[in-house]
Write a protein that holds these residues in place. Structure first.
Motif, PDB file in Angstrom:
ATOM      1  N   THR A   1      -4.315  -0.190   0.496  1.00 32.67           N
ATOM      2  CA  THR A   1      -4.748   1.171   0.847  1.00 32.67           C
ATOM      3  C   THR A   1      -3.801   2.168   0.200  1.00 32.67           C
ATOM      4  OG1 THR A   1      -5.599   0.416   2.993  1.00 32.67           O
ATOM      5  CG2 THR A   1      -5.239   2.784   2.714  1.00 32.67           C
ATOM      6  N   ASN A   2      -4.333   3.032  -0.646  1.00 33.78           N
ATOM      7  CA  ASN A   2      -3.484   4.071  -1.215  1.00 33.78           C
ATOM      8  C   ASN A   2      -3.960   5.433  -0.737  1.00 33.78           C
ATOM      9  OD1 ASN A   2      -4.899   5.645  -3.449  1.00 33.78           O
ATOM     10  ND2 ASN A   2      -5.326   3.554  -4.116  1.00 33.78           N
ATOM     11  N   LYS A   3      -3.009   6.251  -0.309  1.00 31.76           N
ATOM     12  CA  LYS A   3      -3.266   7.611   0.152  1.00 31.76           C
ATOM     13  C   LYS A   3      -2.314   8.544  -0.585  1.00 31.76           C
ATOM     14  CE  LYS A   3      -4.714   6.176   4.784  1.00 31.76           C
ATOM     15  NZ  LYS A   3      -4.485   6.322   6.250  1.00 31.76           N
TER      16      LYS A   3
ATOM     17  N   GLY B   1       2.714  10.109  -1.363  1.00 30.18           N
ATOM     18  CA  GLY B   1       1.665   9.191  -0.929  1.00 30.18           C
ATOM     19  C   GLY B   1       2.244   7.863  -0.491  1.00 30.18           C
ATOM     20  N   THR B   2       1.370   7.002   0.005  1.00 31.64           N
ATOM     21  CA  THR B   2       1.788   5.669   0.447  1.00 31.64           C
ATOM     22  C   THR B   2       0.857   4.606  -0.106  1.00 31.64           C
ATOM     23  OG1 THR B   2       0.471   5.866   2.483  1.00 31.64           O
ATOM     24  CG2 THR B   2       2.805   6.513   2.604  1.00 31.64           C
ATOM     25  N   LEU B   3       1.409   3.441  -0.310  1.00 27.30           N
ATOM     26  CA  LEU B   3       0.671   2.246  -0.683  1.00 27.30           C
ATOM     27  C   LEU B   3       0.911   1.199   0.398  1.00 27.30           C
ATOM     28  CD1 LEU B   3       1.480   2.114  -4.483  1.00 27.30           C
ATOM     29  CD2 LEU B   3      -0.835   2.133  -3.540  1.00 27.30           C
ATOM     30  N   THR B   4      -0.150   0.751   1.049  1.00 21.56           N
ATOM     31  CA  THR B   4      -0.042  -0.249   2.109  1.00 21.56           C
ATOM     32  C   THR B   4      -0.720  -1.536   1.658  1.00 21.56           C
ATOM     33  OG1 THR B   4      -0.051   1.479   3.805  1.00 21.56           O
ATOM     34  CG2 THR B   4      -0.517  -0.764   4.527  1.00 21.56           C
TER      35      THR B   4
ATOM     36  N   ASN C   1       4.880   1.070   0.878  1.00 22.97           N
ATOM     37  CA  ASN C   1       5.809   1.701  -0.046  1.00 22.97           C
ATOM     38  C   ASN C   1       5.358   3.134  -0.310  1.00 22.97           C
ATOM     39  OD1 ASN C   1       7.340  -0.683  -0.486  1.00 22.97           O
ATOM     40  ND2 ASN C   1       5.815  -1.387  -1.974  1.00 22.97           N
ATOM     41  N   TYR C   2       6.290   3.992  -0.680  1.00 24.19           N
ATOM     42  CA  TYR C   2       5.932   5.340  -1.106  1.00 24.19           C
ATOM     43  C   TYR C   2       5.430   5.295  -2.545  1.00 24.19           C
ATOM     44  CZ  TYR C   2       8.283   7.100   3.055  1.00 24.19           C
ATOM     45  OH  TYR C   2       8.646   7.362   4.348  1.00 24.19           O
TER      46      TYR C   2
END
Length: 210
Positions: A91-93, A129-132, A142-143
């Motif tokens: 999931t990237n936001k 943003g974040t990467l889950t 991670n950021y």
């Protein structure tokens, strides 16, 4: 004949500008949410799903011709997606600072307000943003790092479409769509099979105009 057409066009332009000068610059703000997804070219992806997005911006509309406005705004917009590859879900936001510019047409509705419709473009700069990453047995985050050698390119741009309703009590309801035209995939992503990543976003906002 060509000279006559040019003269008529100039007359209409002057009349439109004169009418626009009688109207005031409009200000406002909008806040809302929607759905964001990324159009991805990668044959290894099993599914690609949208995320919920948040939007907020300050709006300024300049009258230019009769019934027409040049609208620009500055705000934040969340974009991203949820990707599934075998047992891994990513999931990237990404939060962007976004600057849309639209040509707006307004249609008056007696006793109610105005219907608006517009088309233009937007420019956006990634801020954070974040990467889950999730598997059946683990979850890590991670950021996002921006740059061609990192996670995503920092800058995005594309087409912006908007429609909505401006009530006489100054409340506004807007529907918007961003169609990204910049491939934000970094070189490491391209090397791993992500040929292209383009942002897409549908938004619904509520606001006030002054």
């Amino acid at each position: 004949m060509k000279r006559l057409i040019n003269i008529i066009a100039i007359i209409f332009l002057v009349q439109g500008l004169a009418h626009a000068q009688k109207r005031k610059i409009e200000y406002g703000f909008r806040i809302g949410g929607g759905l964001a997804i990324q159009s991805i070219d990668n044959n290894n992806i099993l599914s690609n799903n949208s995320i919920r997005a948040f939007n907020a911006n300050i709006v300024v509309s300049f009258p230019i011709l009769k019934y027409y406005y040049l609208r620009t705004s500055l705000g934040i917009a969340n974009k991203g997606t949820v990707i599934t590859e075998d047992a891994l879900t990513t999931t990237n936001k990404i939060m962007y600072y976004e600057l849309p510019v639209n040509i707006m047409r307004k249609y008056s509705i007696p006793t109610l307000g105005k219907i608006i419709a517009g088309v233009g473009g937007y420019f956006a700069m990634g801020d954070r943003g974040t990467l889950t990453y999730e598997t059946p047995n683990s979850s890590t985050s991670n950021y996002v790092s921006f740059g061609n050698d990192n996670d995503f390119l920092k800058y995005d741009a594309g087409i912006n479409l908007i429609t909505g309703l401006e009530l006489n009590n100054h409340l506004t309801f807007n529907l918007g769509y961003d169609l990204g035209l910049v491939n934000i995939a970094s070189q490491p992503l391209k090397d791993s099979g992500y040929k292209s990543i383009y942002n897409r976003q549908f938004s619904i906002t509520l606001g006030l105009s002054f």
